[in-house]
Design an enzyme around this catalytic site. Structure first.
Site, PDB file in Angstrom:
ATOM      1  N   SER A  75      25.610  35.018  48.655  1.00  0.00           N
ATOM      2  CA  SER A  75      26.739  35.232  49.568  1.00  0.00           C
ATOM      3  C   SER A  75      26.654  34.458  50.868  1.00  0.00           C
ATOM      4  CB  SER A  75      26.884  36.725  49.878  1.00  0.00           C
ATOM      5  OG  SER A  75      27.420  37.409  48.761  1.00  0.00           O
ATOM      6  N   LYS A 127      29.554  32.340  51.570  1.00  0.00           N
ATOM      7  CA  LYS A 127      30.747  32.871  52.237  1.00  0.00           C
ATOM      8  C   LYS A 127      30.938  32.273  53.633  1.00  0.00           C
ATOM      9  CE  LYS A 127      31.195  37.392  49.902  1.00  0.00           C
ATOM     10  NZ  LYS A 127      30.110  37.450  48.913  1.00  0.00           N
ATOM     11  N   SER A 154      30.059  41.941  52.810  1.00  0.00           N
ATOM     12  CA  SER A 154      29.967  40.833  51.861  1.00  0.00           C
ATOM     13  C   SER A 154      30.852  41.104  50.649  1.00  0.00           C
ATOM     14  CB  SER A 154      28.510  40.618  51.417  1.00  0.00           C
ATOM     15  OG  SER A 154      28.309  39.300  50.968  1.00  0.00           O
TER      16      SER A 154
END
Length: 420
Positions: free
Chosen positions: A104, A107, A162
């Site tokens: 993640s 991101k 997340s």
């Protein structure tokens, strides 16, 4: 809500102004030829040299010298990098360009790409198609079909929890997952993040999806130029919209529930204290990637970035513990250690050197790393810091051109302090 801010703030202002328009084109030779998107078991010998030849070499890269502290010996991350967030100097690195699954932390690229496209107050009613294709076992913030969320809500879900569901809704607003992946890849290329191959916007494990500690630091550095990005990545906890139900009087009422940032250096945990000066950025954890993390912290006017990927030691919160050790080293070594490379600017940056350097900058190269001019400002609200950027170039900012000295600004960077 964001963590408490200090009572006083310091603002460094660049006072000279001029105009210059030089576009940057990265030499093709700086990147390894057609690197594989399949992660290797060991760091390859032909890694990219973007940012300097030392950064393309396997193993630990640092310039030991008198007065430079020894690197912590118990850092087990497969890849890591310690850099100055403003000057871009890389103080030390370990397999910086090793292409690994990012989880993640990808991101950060998603946010840096998509966040500017929608005003934070924009409402969006979620339809089933928005949530299609989310990977099994994904982290979720709890978005429900048929409910309306603002863009602000969705970004809180992305950064704090997340939430892959929040990523998919924002991707749907951006034209769909495939379009968002193309946009992210294009932006990565613009940032000269040439180790990165995007397959899924949320960082979920996918064949061929890779990045590197170097590239993740580029994403963080670029994202931190954006006020909303800085706000979201530094928010410790927030109220998130829940279900709508009727109260005793029959009136529809939207409930809320609290979400907390899963960045443990920001929110703390039983075995990890809040790191002094922490201000973001993003964590990740998947089966293929292991634990990954990029953090930004400020101490005594110095702003550092640390990225760590997949520690071999699998203790609880190990990636945060190792990141904290690298931060500690970086703050002690900054100003004493000769850099081993640099974080390069985007291709479209103006007035910057067209060729990344692996040599020393600052006083070791006879170039001042201090802002051209500075002024302090005191206020009871404590709005953070606006640090001038250094370099021999000019940058346009809201219609004005400011003389800089090879530094990027981190205005209003939220400084974190442990709670009493």
């Amino acid at each position: 809500m964001p963590a408490p801010k200090p009572k006083a703030s310091r603002v460094l202002l660049v006072t000279s102004a001029a105009l210059l328009s030089l576009s940057l084109t990265a030499p093709a030779a700086l990147a390894a030829p057609t690197p594989s998107a399949t992660p290797s078991a060991t760091p390859p010998a032909d890694m990219s040299t973007v940012g300097g030849t030392r950064l393309g070499q396997p193993g630990t890269q640092v310039n030991p010298a008198a007065g430079v502290p020894v690197l912590p010996k118990d850092v087990t991350a497969r890849s890591w990098i310690v850099s100055d967030a403003e000057s871009g100097e890389v103080l030390a690195a370990h397999n910086a360009h090793w292409r690994l699954p990012p989880a993640s932390t990808l991101k950060m690229l998603f946010a840096d790409t998509v966040l500017p496209r929608f005003p934070r107050s924009t409402p969006h009613k979620v339809v089933p198609a928005d949530l299609a294709g989310i990977g099994a076992g994904s982290s979720m913030v709890g978005i429900k079909e048929g409910q309306t969320y603002t863009v602000h809500d969705l970004w809180l879900g992305v950064f704090l929890r997340s939430g892959n569901d929040a990523v998919h809704v924002l991707s749907a607003m951006n034209g769909g997952v495939e379009q968002t992946v193309r946009d992210m890849q294009q932006h990565a290329d613009e940032l000269q993040a040439l180790d990165t191959h995007v397959v899924s916007p949320d960082g979920y494990d996918q064949p061929g999806q890779v990045s590197s500690a170097y590239d993740l630091s580029l994403f963080a550095r670029s994202g931190l130029q954006k006020k909303d990005f800085r706000e979201y990545c530094s928010t410790v906890r927030a109220a998130f919209p829940g279900d709508t139900a009727k109260n005793a009087k029959g009136k529809a009422v939207r409930g809320t529930f609290e979400i907390q940032n899963t960045n443990r250096l920001l929110s703390g945990d039983t075995d990890v204290p809040v790191y002094q000066g922490i201000a973001g950025v993003k964590n990740g954890n998947t089966t293929n990637a292991g634990a990954t993390f990029t953090g930004v912290a400020e101490r005594n006017g110095r702003v550092l970035l640390v990225t760590a990927m997949n520690p071999e030691k699998k203790e609880h919160n190990e990636v945060y513990k190792e990141t904290a050790k690298l931060f500690d080293w970086g703050f002690q070594a900054a100003g004493k250690v000769t850099p081993v490379g640099e974080l390069v600017p985007p291709k479209g940056a103006v007035g910057t050197s067209p060729e990344p350097r692996a040599t020393a900058v600052g006083k070791d190269a006879g170039v001042s790393s201090k802002p051209v001019a500075a002024a302090s400002a005191q206020g009871s609200g404590g709005v953070g810091i606006a640090l001038a950027i250094a370099g021999g170039a000019l940058v346009l900012l809201t219609g004005a051109a400011f003389l800089v000295n090879r530094r990027w600004p981190l205005p209003d960077l939220v400084r974190r302090r442990p709670r009493p």
